[in-house]
Every structure is written in structure tokens, then in C-alpha cells.
Design a protein around this motif. Structure first.
Motif, short mmCIF file in Angstrom:
data_model
loop_
_atom_site.label_atom_id
_atom_site.label_comp_id
_atom_site.label_asym_id
_atom_site.label_seq_id
_atom_site.Cartn_x
_atom_site.Cartn_y
_atom_site.Cartn_z
N VAL A 192 0.58 3.24 -5.87
CA VAL A 192 0.06 3.42 -4.51
C VAL A 192 -0.40 4.86 -4.32
O VAL A 192 -0.15 5.72 -5.16
N GLU A 193 -1.07 5.11 -3.22
CA GLU A 193 -1.57 6.46 -2.92
C GLU A 193 -0.55 7.25 -2.11
O GLU A 193 0.26 6.66 -1.37
N ASP A 194 -0.57 8.57 -2.27
CA ASP A 194 0.27 9.42 -1.42
C ASP A 194 -0.58 10.32 -0.52
O ASP A 194 -0.06 11.24 0.12
N TRP A 195 -1.89 10.06 -0.46
CA TRP A 195 -2.80 10.84 0.40
C TRP A 195 -3.98 9.95 0.75
O TRP A 195 -4.46 9.17 -0.08
N GLY B 289 0.84 -1.19 0.00
CA GLY B 289 0.00 0.00 0.00
C GLY B 289 0.87 1.23 0.00
O GLY B 289 2.10 1.15 -0.06
N GLY B 290 0.23 2.39 0.08
CA GLY B 290 0.96 3.65 0.06
C GLY B 290 0.97 4.33 1.42
O GLY B 290 1.17 3.69 2.46
N ALA B 291 0.69 5.62 1.41
CA ALA B 291 0.76 6.42 2.63
C ALA B 291 -0.16 5.88 3.72
O ALA B 291 0.16 5.93 4.90
N LEU B 292 -1.32 5.36 3.33
CA LEU B 292 -2.28 4.88 4.33
C LEU B 292 -1.71 3.71 5.13
O LEU B 292 -1.90 3.65 6.35
N LEU B 293 -1.04 2.77 4.48
CA LEU B 293 -0.46 1.65 5.22
C LEU B 293 0.86 2.04 5.87
O LEU B 293 1.08 1.77 7.05
#
Length: 399
Positions: A264-267, A197-201
Motif C-alpha cells: 500500500v501507499e504511505d503518501w 488501500g494505504g494512507a489515501l483510504l
């Protein structure tokens, strides 16, 4: 009677391992001895062993696990390796210290790549849940301790928040937890198959973990049982690659932000609903300038408590030249030391890294559960992956 010196075998040789090592060295002499390190490459294993004076370096995990003088495996490797290493360590009868997150979804044979752009979050959620439960089952079946390195639980501001909540007669209606900075420097952070995952994980594990821990603790204090999460609703985005950042890229005005995701997400923004009707709001971002920002606010029926794990004004500096204080650490992720700044006096202590290592070692020595253990680690994975599914499907996900 003197306690046995615990032998530590470290897995991983980069930032997390070096931070753990530094905090082992702050313990009372004789409590631990770092007896080996395992890393993916011989170069990194040998370099870490040389720098830290560790007598044994290897690229083969089994060579650590078979040693009778190693009691604890400290896992600081990339998240995609976490659950498999933990299961092997548990089966070998070794206690486990693990950097967050516990696990995630990292792809299966046949998944098209990049998996973050193609694999349904519902499938990812089920895969992450299976991995997490496999670790918990291995830990319990082999009667070893699992120490979850969620430093926010141990950070002095959060400990004081907990004490203040206990001193009040009111209830917490909402927690608001936030972490943001200008992007990870890890090469693994850009892809789902490496990070899960990205920022959330990667970052949200802190905020989610702190909120879950505090609500469970509040429930035990107020009604004799934990307050548990029952649903989540979330939104995620890759903001650095949106139309909103087009002009910045054309003008080269985004060079301070290192975030550059592949899939992945960054926010991310998540709202967690608990079984007492209260809420926790979590906001994380890899596109926020100004250095590391970590804070939790408790909105109560009879007060407000703000816990800030990074910025403080105990020391303030001013410099015209950003190199004036170049050799001294200020705070993690700070882009420049020019202008006014507020360096942390002791970042490891203030953010709870020193305290978590101390608790883990004494928990293992005393054969007791640590403050942050396997159940909190599993709960974090379940909530975060439910949030991923919520963001993709645009609906509330029930836990």
C-alpha cells in the motif's frame, strides 16, 4: 415521554471500539446500553467485555444479530469486514454505526498476492463501487439508518468553518485538506487485502469526506443543490521504501517512522474538481513527524478560513525528560514529550468524536438522517478509488 434506551452491539474490540465506548459513556445516562461485543478472537472479545463491563462477548456475529434487545450494530472491525457485516446487520433490521472507510477492494479468488502490487486499480475501483452500492441498497431496502463515523464533519473547527462560510457572501474556490503522522500502529494497515488501500483510504477518507461534505453543504446553501465532484487526478507513493530513504535506513535514522507498507501507499496527493469549477486538494502522509496534523483551509473569494483539528496553543508544556508527563495523553501519534509541546485539552471533543456519537444516537432515536450518512460514505469510496486509478494510469479520471 422518555425515549427508549438503545441497545448497542459492538463489532471489534481494539482502538476504534474503545474510543466509541468512551464516547457512549459521555452521553446522558439512559440513552444507550452496550449489551454485547463480537470480535474475531475470544481472547479480544472477553478482554474488551471485562474491561468495559459488557455482559456478553462472542466471536459469532449472528449471536448479536438475533438479539431483540440490540437495536444498533457499531462496526469498528478491520475495513475488509465492513461491507459484509453492514449488509447482515441491515437485513437483521439493525441500525448501523460504522467507522470509516465504508468499504474497499480486498481481493478476489485468483488475485495474485500481494494484491496491491498486481491488481489493476480499475478492477479495484469497480469492486469497491460494487461493495459500497451493496451496502447502500441493503440499508435502503431494510429501512435502517446508517451512521458514517466521519468525525471531521462533526469537529468544532469544521462546524465553525461552515458557519463562517454561511456568514460570507463569497464562494469557496479551493479547499486544502491535510492529514499526516508517522505511521499507523495497526497490523492491518500494511496490506491491501486487510485495509483496502494505504494512507489515501485510511487517512484520506477524513480529508476527502470533509471536502465533499462542505462542498455539498455550500451548494445547498448557495444554489439549492449539492456541488458534486466530477473528476480527480492523483499521485501516490511508498516513500519509506524509496531511494530517498536509503541513507536513513543505513544510519538507523528512520526509527521514529513506523510506516512499513507491504503493498500500500504511505503518501498521496489528490486534486478533486467539482461541478462548479472549484477544487479540493488533499494531501495525506504516513511519514510525517511531529504528531498528528489535521487541518482544512478554505480559500474563498472574500476570505480565508483555516480549521485545525489537532494542534492548538491553549496549553503548552516544556520538558527536558520525555517521561516527565509520560502518564498524560498529549496528541495522537506524538513521538516524544520532550521539548516544547501543545497537548490537546480534549482530543475526542476537538476532533468531533464525541459529537458524532451524540448525533448518531439522537438520529436513531428521532428516526432522522445523521449529518454523516450512507451517501457520504459511498461518495468517499468512489472518489478515493478513482484517485487510485488516476495515480496508476497517470491521467484524470472522470466520475
Amino acid at each position: 415521554m422518555a425515549k427508549k434506551t438503545l441497545g448497542i452491539g459492538m463489532v471489534g474490540a481494539r482502538y476504534g471500539a474503545r474510543m466509541h465506548y468512551a464516547n457512549y459513556m459521555n452521553l446522558t445516562p439512559g440513552l444507550v446500553e452496550i449489551r454485547g461485543v463480537c470480535s474475531l478472537t475470544k481472547v479480544s472479545a472477553d478482554a474488551f467485555a471485562h474491561d468495559m463491563g459488557i455482559p456478553f462477548a462472542t466471536t459469532e456475529l449472528d449471536k448479536l444479530l438475533v438479539r431483540d434487545d440490540i437495536d444498533v450494530i457499531d462496526i469498528c472491525s478491520p475495513p475488509a469486514t465492513h461491507h459484509e457485516i453492514a449488509i447482515k446487520a441491515a437485513k437483521a433490521g439493525k441500525h448501523i454505526i460504522m467507522e470509516k472507510p465504508l468499504t474497499g477492494y480486498f481481493g478476489e479468488p485468483g488475485d495474485p498476492e500481494p494484491i496491491g502490487l498486481h491488481v489493476a486499480r480499475s478492477k479495484m475501483r469497480e469492486g469497491a463501487r460494487r461493495n459500497a452500492e451493496a451496502v447502500r441498497n441493503a440499508v435502503r431496502a431494510n429501512n435502517v439508518l446508517f451512521c458514517y463515523a466521519e468525525n471531521w464533519v462533526y469537529a468544532p473547527p469544521i462546524v465553525k468553518m461552515r458557519n463562517l462560510i454561511a456568514a460570507s457572501k463569497g464562494s469557496v474556490l479551493e479547499f486544502r485538506a491535510e492529514e499526516n503522522h508517522s505511521g499507523s500502529n495497526s497490523v492491518f494497515s500494511k496490506e491491501w487485502k486487510s485495509m483496502g488501500g494505504g494512507a489515501l483510504l485510511r487517512m484520506g477518507a477524513h480529508s476527502v469526506g470533509a471536502c465533499l461534505y462542505l462542498k455539498q453543504w455550500e451548494g445547498q446553501q448557495r444554489r439549492g443543490k449539492s456541488i458534486l465532484p466530477v473528476s480527480v487526478i492523483a499521485d501516490t507513493a511508498d516513500l519509506i521504501h524509496t531511494d530517498a530513504s536509503d541513507r536513513a535506513r543505513k544510519e538507523n535514522a528512520h526509527q521514529w517512522i513506523s510506516s512499513d507498507p507491504v503493498d500500500v501507499e504511505d503518501w498521496a496527493n489528490v486534486v478533486i474538481r467539482f461541478d462548479d469549477g472549484s477544487r479540493a486538494t488533499v494531501l495525506v502522509s504516513d511519514v510525517g513527524l511531529g504528531g498528528l496534523n489535521t487541518r482544512v483551509t478554505a480559500y474563498m473569494t472574500d476570505g480565508v478560513i483555516k480549521a485545525n483539528m489537532t494542534a492548538n496553543d491553549v496549553i503548552e508544556t516544556y520538558a527536558v525528560d520525555p517521561n516527565t508527563f509520560a502518564s498524560e495523553n498529549f496528541i495522537e501519534k506524538l513521538e516524544t514529550k520532550a521539548g516544547w509541546n501543545r497537548p490537546s485539552c480534549d482530543e475526542d471533543w476537538f476532533r468531533g468524536f464525541a459529537q458524532e456519537i451524540e448525533d448518531f444516537i439522537h438520529a436513531i432515536q428521532d428516526d432522522r438522517e445523521p449529518l454523516a450518512g450512507i451517501d457520504l460514505a459511498v461518495d468517499c469510496v468512489n472518489v478515493i478509488y478513482a484517485a487510485y486509478q488516476s495515480a496508476e494510469e497517470g491521467r484524470i479520471i472522470h466520475l
